[in-house]
Motif scaffolding. Structure first.
Motif, PDB file in Angstrom:
ATOM      1  N   TYR A 320       0.830  -1.207   0.000  1.00 49.00           N
ATOM      2  CA  TYR A 320       0.000   0.000   0.000  1.00 49.00           C
ATOM      3  C   TYR A 320       0.865   1.258   0.000  1.00 49.00           C
ATOM      4  O   TYR A 320       0.515   2.274  -0.578  1.00 49.00           O
ATOM      5  CB  TYR A 320      -0.866  -0.053   1.256  1.00 49.00           C
ATOM      6  N   TYR A 326       2.008  -0.555  -6.209  1.00 51.26           N
ATOM      7  CA  TYR A 326       0.595  -0.230  -6.031  1.00 51.26           C
ATOM      8  C   TYR A 326       0.293   1.201  -6.465  1.00 51.26           C
ATOM      9  O   TYR A 326       1.038   2.131  -6.157  1.00 51.26           O
ATOM     10  CB  TYR A 326       0.162  -0.489  -4.576  1.00 51.26           C
ATOM     11  N   ASP A 362      -7.908  -0.146  -2.504  1.00 54.48           N
ATOM     12  CA  ASP A 362      -7.329   0.496  -1.311  1.00 54.48           C
ATOM     13  C   ASP A 362      -7.636  -0.313  -0.052  1.00 54.48           C
ATOM     14  O   ASP A 362      -6.770  -0.510   0.803  1.00 54.48           O
ATOM     15  CB  ASP A 362      -7.884   1.918  -1.141  1.00 54.48           C
ATOM     16  N   GLY A 366      -4.565  -2.027   1.569  1.00 55.28           N
ATOM     17  CA  GLY A 366      -4.277  -1.380   2.860  1.00 55.28           C
ATOM     18  C   GLY A 366      -4.166  -2.388   3.992  1.00 55.28           C
ATOM     19  O   GLY A 366      -3.441  -2.172   4.962  1.00 55.28           O
TER      20      GLY A 366
END
Ligand SMILES: *Cc1c(COP(=O)(O)O)cnc(C)c1O
Length: 398
Positions: A320, A326, A362, A366
């Motif tokens: 992330y 990413y 995300d 994440g």
């Protein structure tokens, strides 16, 4: 993941063959090379090992992707769908082809979400680039069916999943064209190198010509060959190919060690009920170069980064926050930083993309933690690592 951990006498022997005759190039000089054709030999070994009709070596995985797009006829004005979680090479290859990258969400497999893929298809879509990230696969049956339904091509980036399989088929051999990287940190290495594989003889012939300035490779006089179309130089050297010959012979051993080490760690972490593992569509086909899992929240995942460092757990990635893999931190792409003019269509697409938020990706990325599985660990070291990981995770969850 890295084959370089098993570099040894086998690689030295193959290299010595090339050094002894001094023919460092893959084409020509037939009389000088003492029967050594390392690039050709490696291509044959790839075809046998990966159960695919044709392999074309290239200078890298990135150029293999570029070759795949080119032989599929993808270029100016065409859209190529790719995942938000990949290596920057994916969009670099698409942009080098003059085509438009169209990013779509990943799901808990850390690969393309088929639902998001189908939603992103437009009349301009020419291909889906599936990236088999971190050793494991996307839902290939569904993605192939989508490609077929819309009459578009499927390019498999299997750079990180060498030796992995899906329902008995080797990753990279399933789509219209597949790509491998043999850079220094991949499952097997040539130092630098890559390959495009395909079961389509026509595509292979184009790749064979394209990678050598469009040479037709007809006859034995290189100087007399013609150039049916414009190519480029993507040729691997005999030295790099020689290392690959030794490495591919070790692939079964590499996979066996990775799978053993990963199992030890996964079994121990499985005792933590809050932890969710990455979705793997064919568990037996995982190449096991990574162990990826999800923490319950992004905040806890961030805490785990600190806890891993405190506990001395290395070789982990919180993608992330990483600007190579990413989308969230691909600022050089979002700001469209090019050294040369780009087409208005690509510019517009990049502007749109830079304002887009990928909520699903995300949320998944994440919470994702990915850890490398090394070959050189002893069984004791793997167990100690697993215990340290478990301790760190529990300290965050409690
Ligand atoms: C390494 C990698 C590439 C590029 O390979 P190189 O040989 O380094 O150019 C492409 N895609 C993915 C997913 C990779 O991990």
């Amino acid at each position: 993941m890295p084959g370089f951990e098993l570099y040894g006498n086998e690689e030295r022997k193959e290299l010595q063959d090339v050094l002894d005759n001094g023919v460092l190039m893959r084409y020509g000089f037939d009389g000088m090379r003492n029967g050594h054709w390392k690039a050709k030999e490696l291509e044959k070994l790839i075809e046998q090992k990966f159960q695919v009709k044709h392999a074309q070596l290239t200078t890298s995985g990135t150029t293999a992707l570029n070759v795949a797009l080119s032989v599929l006829g993808i270029g100016y004005g065409d859209e190529v769908i790719l995942p938000t979680f990949t290596f920057v090479a994916s969009f670099e290859a698409i942009l080098m082809a003059g085509a438009i990258p169209v990013f779509v969400d990943v799901d808990e497999s850390l690969t393309l979400d088929p639902i998001a893929v189908e939603k992103a298809i437009t009349p301009k879509t020419k291909a889906i680039m599936v990236v088999q990230m971190c050793g494991s696969m996307a839902e290939m049956d569904t993605l192939m069916a989508i490609a077929k339904k819309h009459n578009i091509k499927l390019v498999e980036d299997a750079c990180q999943a060498i030796g992995g399989t899906y329902k008995g088929k080797v990753l990279g051999s399933i789509g219209h064209a597949g790509c491998f990287s043999f850079d220094y940190v991949k499952t097997i290495t040539c130092g630098e190198g890559g390959a495009m594989v395909t079961n389509d003889t026509e595509l292979y012939n184009l790749a064979d010509n394209l990678t050598d300035h469009g040479h037709d490779h007809i006859g034995s006089d290189r100087g007399a060959e013609t150039h049916p179309f414009i190519g480029y130089n993507y040729r691997i050297s005999e030295l790099h190919a020689a290392v690959g010959v030794a490495q591919i012979r070790k692939l079964d051993t590499i996979l066996e060690i990775q799978r053993r080490n990963k199992k030890i760690i996964k079994d121990i972490l499985s005792e933590i009920p809050e932890l969710k593992f990455r979705k793997i569509y064919d568990l037996a086909g995982d190449n096991a170069s990574f162990l990826s899992f999800f923490m319950p929240s992004i905040e806890q995942n961030n805490q785990l980064v600190t806890a891993f460092k405190t506990n001395g757990v290395g070789e982990f990635w919180n993608y992330y926050d990483n600007n190579w893999h990413y989308i969230r931190r691909w600022n050089h792409l979002k700001e469209a930083k090019f050294l040369y003019p780009i087409s208005a269509e690509v510019k517009l697409a990049l502007q749109k993309f830079s304002m887009q938020t990928f909520h699903q990706s995300d949320d998944i990325m994440g919470r994702n933690m990915s850890t490398l599985i090394k070959l050189s660990w002893t069984e004791e070291e793997v167990n100690i690592r697993a215990q340290k990981m478990a301790q760190a995770i529990k300290s965050v969850l409690n």
